[in-house]
Design a protein around this motif. Structure first.
Motif, PDB file in Angstrom:
ATOM      1  N   LEU A  31       0.855  -1.186  -0.007  1.00 12.80           N
ATOM      2  CA  LEU A  31       0.028   0.043   0.158  1.00 12.80           C
ATOM      3  C   LEU A  31       0.812   1.167   0.081  1.00 12.80           C
ATOM      4  CD1 LEU A  31      -2.705   1.462   0.285  1.00 12.80           C
ATOM      5  CD2 LEU A  31      -2.688   1.096   2.660  1.00 12.80           C
ATOM      6  N   GLY A  32       1.992   0.960   0.783  1.00 13.72           N
ATOM      7  CA  GLY A  32       2.763   2.407   0.621  1.00 13.72           C
ATOM      8  C   GLY A  32       3.246   2.697  -0.688  1.00 13.72           C
ATOM      9  N   LEU A  41       4.536   5.073   8.454  1.00 17.39           N
ATOM     10  CA  LEU A  41       3.600   6.146   8.615  1.00 17.39           C
ATOM     11  C   LEU A  41       2.060   5.442   8.680  1.00 17.39           C
ATOM     12  CD1 LEU A  41       2.578   9.084   8.838  1.00 17.39           C
ATOM     13  CD2 LEU A  41       2.970   9.183   6.327  1.00 17.39           C
ATOM     14  N   LEU A  42       1.920   4.750   7.536  1.00 18.13           N
ATOM     15  CA  LEU A  42       0.678   4.042   7.509  1.00 18.13           C
ATOM     16  C   LEU A  42       0.260   3.225   8.722  1.00 18.13           C
ATOM     17  CD1 LEU A  42       0.841   2.966   3.615  1.00 18.13           C
ATOM     18  CD2 LEU A  42      -0.340   4.838   4.592  1.00 18.13           C
ATOM     19  N   SER A  43       1.376   2.574   9.052  1.00 22.90           N
ATOM     20  CA  SER A  43       0.951   1.829  10.507  1.00 22.90           C
ATOM     21  C   SER A  43       0.716   2.621  11.422  1.00 22.90           C
ATOM     22  CB  SER A  43       2.484   0.939  10.885  1.00 22.90           C
ATOM     23  OG  SER A  43       2.221   0.343  12.219  1.00 22.90           O
ATOM     24  N   LEU A  44       1.176   3.762  11.647  1.00 21.12           N
ATOM     25  CA  LEU A  44       0.545   4.686  12.718  1.00 21.12           C
ATOM     26  C   LEU A  44      -0.635   5.125  12.336  1.00 21.12           C
ATOM     27  CD1 LEU A  44       3.667   7.111  13.040  1.00 21.12           C
ATOM     28  CD2 LEU A  44       2.840   5.456  14.671  1.00 21.12           C
ATOM     29  N   ARG A  50      -1.828   8.635  14.255  1.00 24.65           N
ATOM     30  CA  ARG A  50      -1.373   9.883  13.338  1.00 24.65           C
ATOM     31  C   ARG A  50      -2.700  10.330  12.352  1.00 24.65           C
ATOM     32  NH1 ARG A  50       3.464  11.254  10.845  1.00 24.65           N
ATOM     33  NH2 ARG A  50       4.452  10.741  13.048  1.00 24.65           N
ATOM     34  N   GLU A  51      -2.851  11.505  12.451  1.00 26.03           N
ATOM     35  CA  GLU A  51      -3.814  11.856  11.673  1.00 26.03           C
ATOM     36  C   GLU A  51      -3.310  12.264  10.103  1.00 26.03           C
ATOM     37  OE1 GLU A  51      -7.411  15.385  11.330  1.00 26.03           O
ATOM     38  OE2 GLU A  51      -6.174  15.202  13.094  1.00 26.03           O
ATOM     39  N   PRO A  52      -3.801  11.515   9.201  1.00 22.78           N
ATOM     40  CA  PRO A  52      -3.293  11.651   7.882  1.00 22.78           C
ATOM     41  C   PRO A  52      -3.799  12.891   7.049  1.00 22.78           C
ATOM     42  CG  PRO A  52      -5.129  10.020   7.656  1.00 22.78           C
ATOM     43  CD  PRO A  52      -4.848  10.566   9.187  1.00 22.78           C
ATOM     44  N   ARG A  53      -2.763  13.385   6.422  1.00 23.85           N
ATOM     45  CA  ARG A  53      -3.408  14.707   5.455  1.00 23.85           C
ATOM     46  C   ARG A  53      -4.270  14.206   4.397  1.00 23.85           C
ATOM     47  NH1 ARG A  53       0.262  19.027   5.702  1.00 23.85           N
ATOM     48  NH2 ARG A  53       2.109  18.657   6.706  1.00 23.85           N
TER      49      ARG A  53
END
Length: 498
Positions: A31-32, A41-44, A50-53
């Motif tokens: 997916l990355g 980052l995707l794991s977070l 983590r709030e994605p943009r």
């Protein structure tokens, strides 16, 4: 205003992304590569940390072949995901942090039955914690139930009277007059306790009892004599005498407070001596709270409350008691004579405003407040005679009132008209008429003033903060355990090996 989707629930969002990714057989690395982002980052994002943009969310939605709305939906994608979210939330909360236990990662390797059990345990912990917090409404209901129970039994507890009488006589009370500090100390010693006065008592506690070493810690007297300290010591003793266990609810906590206060009063004005004194004054038609107070060396409020324990049962006199603040708020009240207390929809009287024409408030109008104030009041429930004493209490170092019932207050003891003949002050010419709860009595302003000011007045209301806040939780509501334990550690005998 920003759309609610600008601030999505991160745990639900992450679980929906993970669910859709695994459905399509994609790893984080795969997916990355599709979205041009690091797998870490995707794991977070998937773990809700983590709030994605928005640009990343759109790329993920495109890679997973779903609409952006599918990622931002409120519900969990399946039951397992819902349980994982519930476990994560529970373990991030303050209740779990207080347990000091390691967190369990809700991974796919965690068996479903274990996940269900963990979530169920956390929900039960939260339920019990919420039960332990008494809201003001719950506290008022519990207090109302207690007041009605006391009224039904004429506020008389013969079993506590017997225990108190036996203990004070065994400690050397002569049978008349005030119970001395020495007598109270002997009562404590008879039960295996030593009374000690300290300067560093925890601010959240009135007294602290060390059950291990048999010590009762009290504050030092603020005035010579310190008569209030006798009551504090007796209340601390009462828990042991009456067989109390740690309260399991706020209602039980309130009941214990009523019982220990009653026990202390029954010791300081023992039933046999107090009734003899009151009966003699009744024969002389010269009953007075101030004489009762002085004869037993107790406060005016304690003497007034003690009358509610004894007058109806032993003298055949129904009566009422009020403690009212100078703002008119009823702090504490008891009546078995039909006095029409103001009530809220739950039946609670605490915090309600009493009529401006009642003696409890009329007494504040006097300049000379050193003596008792007497008044007859005609009410829809009949005519009552009242004796009122005012006082001031509960201010901070700056002189500001602290807490509900602080500042100026009045203590009222009253009876129906037919029983006023037994009391000093019955010949007063003060008489007022109250039609409350009719708003026209004292709540509604005069029509001319209302017309003049209704559109131009904007006051800033003063409210009691405890009306809004939940009452402190814990076995002993409002007590700082850390402070109390540190205090006990400081004062424990040095040779204590426990």
């Amino acid at each position: 205003m920003a759309d609610e989707r600008d601030t999505p629930d991160l745990l639900t969002l992450g679980r929906r992304i993970r669910h859709l990714r695994t459905q399509r057989g994609l790893t984080l690395d795969a997916l990355g590569e599709k979205v041009g982002s690091a797998p870490s980052l995707l794991s977070l994002v998937e773990n809700g940390r983590r709030e994605p943009r928005l640009t990343l969310l759109r790329s993920i939605a495109e890679a997973l072949d779903v609409g952006l709305g599918d990622l931002l939906a409120d519900e969990a994608p399946d039951r397992r995901a819902a349980l994982e979210i519930a476990l994560e939330r529970a373990q991030r909360g303050p209740l779990f942090a207080e347990l000091g236990l390691p967190a369990v990662k809700p991974s796919q390797k965690l068996p479903m039955p274990v996940l269900e059990q963990l979530v169920g345990l956390h929900r039960e912990l939260e339920r019990k914690a919420e039960e332990a917090i008494a809201t003001p409404e719950e506290a008022r209901r519990a207090n109302t139930d207690l007041r009605l129970e006391r009224q039904a039994r004429r506020n008389h507890y013969p079993e506590i009277e017997r225990v108190a009488q036996e203990l004070v006589l065994r400690a050397g009370y002569a049978g008349t007059g005030a119970v001395t500090h020495r007598t109270v100390a002997r009562m404590a010693e008879d039960l295996g306790f030593r009374v000690l006065h300290v300067t560093d008592l925890p601010r959240s506690a009135r007294t602290v009892t060390d059950l291990r070493h048999g010590r009762i810690y009290l504050p030092q007297a603020s005035i010579p004599g310190g008569h209030g300290l006798r009551s504090l010591a007796l209340q601390a003793i009462a828990h042991r005498v009456l067989g109390h266990t740690r309260p399991r609810s706020y209602a039980e906590f309130l009941r214990q407070r009523v019982e220990i206060t009653y026990f202390a009063a029954a010791c300081l004005a023992p039933e046999r001596s107090a009734v003899d004194f009151l009966q003699a004054r009744k024969r002389e038609k010269d009953l007075a709270v101030e004489d009762f107070r002085d004869a037993f060396g107790i406060t005016h409020e304690a003497a007034a409350m003690r009358l509610t324990n004894l007058a109806t049962v032993h003298l055949g006199i129904p009566l009422h008691f009020l403690r009212v603040g100078d703002d008119g708020a009823l702090f504490r009240g008891y009546a078995d004579d039909g006095m029409p207390f103001p009530q809220d929809v739950t039946g609670a009287i605490e915090g309600q405003l009493v009529c401006r024409r009642w003696a409890a408030r009329a007494a504040f109008e006097r300049r000379d407040r050193a003596t008792e104030y007497y008044q007859y009041t005609d009410t829809p429930a009949g005519t009552f005679w009242d004796s009122v004493q005012t006082g001031t209490r509960g201010t901070d170092s700056a002189g500001a009132a602290v807490g509900f019932g602080a500042g100026a207050f009045s203590i009222t003891v009253g009876v129906p008209y037919a029983h006023a003949k037994w009391f000093r002050g019955r010949d007063t010419t003060e008489r007022r008429v109250s039609t409350c709860p009719d708003p026209a009595c004292c709540q509604r302003p005069p029509a001319d003033l209302a017309r003049r000011w209704a559109d131009d007045a904007w006051p800033s209301a003063r409210i009691h903060q405890q009306v809004l806040a939940a009452l402190p939780s814990g076995a002993f509501p409002g007590v700082d355990d850390a402070e109390v334990y540190a205090f006990l550690e400081r004062h424990a005998p040095q040779d204590d090996d426990a």
